[in-house]
Design a protein around this motif. Structure first.
Motif, PDB file in Angstrom:
ATOM      1  N   PHE A  85      18.473  11.777 -31.701  1.00 42.93           N
ATOM      2  CA  PHE A  85      18.470  13.040 -30.960  1.00 42.93           C
ATOM      3  C   PHE A  85      19.359  14.036 -31.683  1.00 42.93           C
ATOM      4  N   THR A  86      19.260  15.313 -31.343  1.00 44.72           N
ATOM      5  CA  THR A  86      20.075  16.324 -32.000  1.00 44.72           C
ATOM      6  C   THR A  86      21.407  16.476 -31.278  1.00 44.72           C
ATOM      7  N   GLU A  87      22.463  16.677 -32.091  1.00 41.95           N
ATOM      8  CA  GLU A  87      23.815  16.764 -31.545  1.00 41.95           C
ATOM      9  C   GLU A  87      24.655  17.625 -32.478  1.00 41.95           C
ATOM     10  N   THR A  88      25.584  18.367 -31.922  1.00 39.69           N
ATOM     11  CA  THR A  88      26.500  19.186 -32.707  1.00 39.69           C
ATOM     12  C   THR A  88      27.663  18.340 -33.199  1.00 39.69           C
ATOM     13  N   SER A  89      27.914  18.384 -34.478  1.00 43.86           N
ATOM     14  CA  SER A  89      28.983  17.592 -35.084  1.00 43.86           C
ATOM     15  C   SER A  89      30.345  18.168 -34.735  1.00 43.86           C
ATOM     16  N   GLN A  90      31.279  17.298 -34.389  1.00 45.04           N
ATOM     17  CA  GLN A  90      32.652  17.719 -34.119  1.00 45.04           C
ATOM     18  C   GLN A  90      33.403  18.031 -35.407  1.00 45.04           C
ATOM     19  N   GLN A  91      32.859  17.584 -36.537  1.00 43.17           N
ATOM     20  CA  GLN A  91      33.539  17.804 -37.808  1.00 43.17           C
ATOM     21  C   GLN A  91      33.277  19.207 -38.370  1.00 43.17           C
ATOM     22  N   ASP A  92      32.002  19.658 -38.352  1.00 40.20           N
ATOM     23  CA  ASP A  92      31.699  20.953 -38.968  1.00 40.20           C
ATOM     24  C   ASP A  92      30.986  21.928 -38.037  1.00 40.20           C
ATOM     25  N   LEU A 138      20.331  15.728 -36.569  1.00 39.25           N
ATOM     26  CA  LEU A 138      19.671  14.595 -35.933  1.00 39.25           C
ATOM     27  C   LEU A 138      20.596  13.397 -36.102  1.00 39.25           C
ATOM     28  N   VAL A 139      20.930  12.732 -34.998  1.00 39.45           N
ATOM     29  CA  VAL A 139      21.880  11.620 -35.045  1.00 39.45           C
ATOM     30  C   VAL A 139      21.309  10.431 -34.285  1.00 39.45           C
ATOM     31  N   GLN A 140      21.898   9.272 -34.518  1.00 40.60           N
ATOM     32  CA  GLN A 140      21.588   8.081 -33.730  1.00 40.60           C
ATOM     33  C   GLN A 140      22.828   7.195 -33.695  1.00 40.60           C
ATOM     34  N   TYR A 141      23.122   6.683 -32.507  1.00 41.28           N
ATOM     35  CA  TYR A 141      24.302   5.834 -32.311  1.00 41.28           C
ATOM     36  C   TYR A 141      23.922   4.357 -32.389  1.00 41.28           C
ATOM     37  N   PHE A 142      24.821   3.606 -33.017  1.00 44.55           N
ATOM     38  CA  PHE A 142      24.719   2.155 -33.102  1.00 44.55           C
ATOM     39  C   PHE A 142      26.012   1.564 -32.551  1.00 44.55           C
ATOM     40  N   GLU A 143      26.033   0.275 -32.333  1.00 42.19           N
ATOM     41  CA  GLU A 143      27.233  -0.340 -31.780  1.00 42.19           C
ATOM     42  C   GLU A 143      28.463  -0.045 -32.632  1.00 42.19           C
ATOM     43  N   ARG A 144      28.285   0.034 -33.950  1.00 38.75           N
ATOM     44  CA  ARG A 144      29.438   0.174 -34.844  1.00 38.75           C
ATOM     45  C   ARG A 144      29.396   1.425 -35.705  1.00 38.75           C
ATOM     46  N   ALA A 145      28.469   2.317 -35.459  1.00 36.41           N
ATOM     47  CA  ALA A 145      28.336   3.489 -36.333  1.00 36.41           C
ATOM     48  C   ALA A 145      27.549   4.601 -35.648  1.00 36.41           C
ATOM     49  N   ARG A 146      27.606   5.784 -36.281  1.00 32.92           N
ATOM     50  CA  ARG A 146      26.784   6.925 -35.859  1.00 32.92           C
ATOM     51  C   ARG A 146      26.154   7.509 -37.109  1.00 32.92           C
ATOM     52  N   PHE A 147      24.827   7.462 -37.167  1.00 29.89           N
ATOM     53  CA  PHE A 147      24.097   7.998 -38.310  1.00 29.89           C
ATOM     54  C   PHE A 147      23.831   9.493 -38.089  1.00 29.89           C
ATOM     55  N   GLU A 148      23.877  10.230 -39.198  1.00 26.14           N
ATOM     56  CA  GLU A 148      23.652  11.671 -39.153  1.00 26.14           C
ATOM     57  C   GLU A 148      22.717  12.030 -40.302  1.00 26.14           C
ATOM     58  N   LEU A 149      21.630  12.760 -40.016  1.00 26.89           N
ATOM     59  CA  LEU A 149      20.618  13.051 -41.028  1.00 26.89           C
ATOM     60  C   LEU A 149      20.896  14.366 -41.757  1.00 26.89           C
ATOM     61  N   HIS A 150      20.877  14.284 -43.103  1.00 26.52           N
ATOM     62  CA  HIS A 150      21.033  15.455 -43.975  1.00 26.52           C
ATOM     63  C   HIS A 150      19.853  15.473 -44.943  1.00 26.52           C
ATOM     64  N   PRO A 151      18.699  15.940 -44.502  1.00 25.19           N
ATOM     65  CA  PRO A 151      17.486  15.860 -45.333  1.00 25.19           C
ATOM     66  C   PRO A 151      17.564  16.679 -46.613  1.00 25.19           C
ATOM     67  N   VAL A 178      21.477  10.112 -45.309  1.00 25.84           N
ATOM     68  CA  VAL A 178      22.060   9.586 -44.066  1.00 25.84           C
ATOM     69  C   VAL A 178      23.564   9.480 -44.259  1.00 25.84           C
ATOM     70  N   ALA A 179      24.310  10.185 -43.426  1.00 27.61           N
ATOM     71  CA  ALA A 179      25.773  10.142 -43.481  1.00 27.61           C
ATOM     72  C   ALA A 179      26.296   9.399 -42.260  1.00 27.61           C
ATOM     73  N   LEU A 180      27.343   8.637 -42.450  1.00 26.76           N
ATOM     74  CA  LEU A 180      27.989   7.939 -41.337  1.00 26.76           C
ATOM     75  C   LEU A 180      29.169   8.767 -40.853  1.00 26.76           C
ATOM     76  N   ALA A 181      29.239   8.971 -39.556  1.00 27.64           N
ATOM     77  CA  ALA A 181      30.338   9.747 -38.985  1.00 27.64           C
ATOM     78  C   ALA A 181      31.669   9.035 -39.231  1.00 27.64           C
ATOM     79  N   PRO A 182      32.767   9.789 -39.390  1.00 24.03           N
ATOM     80  CA  PRO A 182      34.086   9.189 -39.646  1.00 24.03           C
ATOM     81  C   PRO A 182      34.715   8.611 -38.372  1.00 24.03           C
TER      82      PRO A 182
END
Length: 353
Positions: free
Chosen positions: A156-163, A168-181, A189-193
């Motif tokens: 789903f789409t979400e506003t990044s707290q970093q920038d 487009l993002v997706q949450y996993f148990e241990r990570a958050r993927f962020e799409l940079h096409p 695919v970037a992983l959130a810090p």
């Protein structure tokens, strides 16, 4: 996560001759300490082998702390992850920072179980979510469930707290993927810090968060540095040792603490140390004189920890069960016997006093 260290490694370690080791902190092989100048923190031993095996720079980012004991386990923070050594289970675990970052959002539409998966997507029955596109490709190529855990949201789409940008993002148990096409694969695919965010909310001790000057300071607050058995005059320094060509790197002048398979003092697991017995009045030469009930002192970070000997065994090198993980803290000291022949191993088991 990586499951138990394989029994084959145990077998190779015990069957092979004991080798004399290279300098303690040279980058001489897998697991040797290194320093990241970007953050002033080290990476070494079990965490380094785990990191480098699993595309660590891409997946975990740079180290943000030194290793320290948190919740009873050796722990180290990275930009995108928190690694925990579970020596009692024989594995390194990646903490569930994705669940932490998404806590309280379970009622939002993206976190509700999905319907039928689209053609080509992966459906996860356990969480009811699906995985598709670049996120699916990155997930399967760079660690899968063992590293990222299961998906706990849809994309789903979400506003990044970093920038402040929307992705487009997706949450996993241990990570958050962020799409940079717009970027080239695998940077698509970037992983959130999440490691940095969690550390900001749960600060590490100052001794762990302060940068260090030298790779030799790796794990300095948790690794054993000295072992003694006062009654029989054993009194010797301890060095971290791995294995080379299937042989134990046993120091020529000290005792080796075998980090690939051993726990650390004050934590659950089997703390394994070995040393030569064939140098008169040195290293473990007097260890065969030890008795049940003797006190053993192991120093970590300048503080001695007391153990009491509970069991003495003489085994053949092939009896590798002595290296198995233990659910609770146990100290295992090993040397060759009998003097001059060295075809058996003396095993000393001790527990915290």
């Amino acid at each position: 996560m990586i499951r138990k260290w394989q029994a084959l490694l145990f077998l190779l370690l015990l069957l092979a001759p004991w080798a004399q080791a290279a300098p303690a902190h040279a980058d001489a092989g897998p697991g040797a300490p290194i320093l990241f100048s970007e953050t002033g923190h080290t990476l070494a031993y079990t965490f380094r082998t785990f990191y480098e095996t699993l595309n660590g720079a891409l997946v975990f980012g740079l180290p943000l702390t030194e290793v320290f004991i948190e919740d009873g386990q050796p722990t180290q923070y990275f930009e995108r992850a928190r690694l925990v050594l579970r020596a009692d289970l024989g594995q390194v675990e990646v903490a569930d920072l994705g669940r932490w970052a998404s806590a309280g959002r379970e009622g939002e539409p993206a976190f509700q179980p999905a319907g039928a998966a689209a053609e080509g997507a992966i459906a996860f029955e356990t969480t009811g979510h699906t995985l598709d596109g670049s996120f699916r490709e990155f997930f399967t190529q760079y660690g899968g469930r063992a590293i990222f855990g299961l998906p706990i949201s849809e994309a789903f789409t979400e506003t990044s707290q970093q920038d402040g940008q929307t992705y487009l993002v997706q949450y996993f148990e241990r990570a958050r993927f962020e799409l940079h096409p717009e970027l080239q694969w695998p940077a698509t695919v970037a992983l959130a810090p999440l490691g940095r965010s969690y550390l900001a909310a749960h600060p590490a001790p100052e001794t762990a968060s302060q940068p260090v000057d030298d790779a030799g300071q790796a794990w300095q607050s948790v690794r054993p540095t000295h072992v003694s058995v006062p009654r029989i005059g054993v009194d010797v320094a301890v060095e971290e040792r791995g294995s080379t060509m299937g042989a134990w790197d046993v120091p020529a002048t000290d005792v080796g603490h075998f980090w690939p398979i051993g726990a650390l003092p004050g934590t659950a697991g089997n703390i394994i140390m070995g040393g030569h017995s064939d140098f008169p009045d040195k290293i473990f030469n007097h260890l065969p004189e030890i008795q049940v009930g003797d006190e053993v002192l192991v120093t970590t970070d300048g503080q001695p920890r007391r153990y009491v000997v509970t069991e003495l065994l003489t085994v053949l090198p092939r009896e590798t069960w002595v290296l198995e993980t233990t659910a609770s803290e146990q100290l295992t000291l090993i040397t060759c016997v009998p003097f001059g022949v060295n075809d058996h191993r003396l095993i000393v088991h001790a527990v915290p006093a």
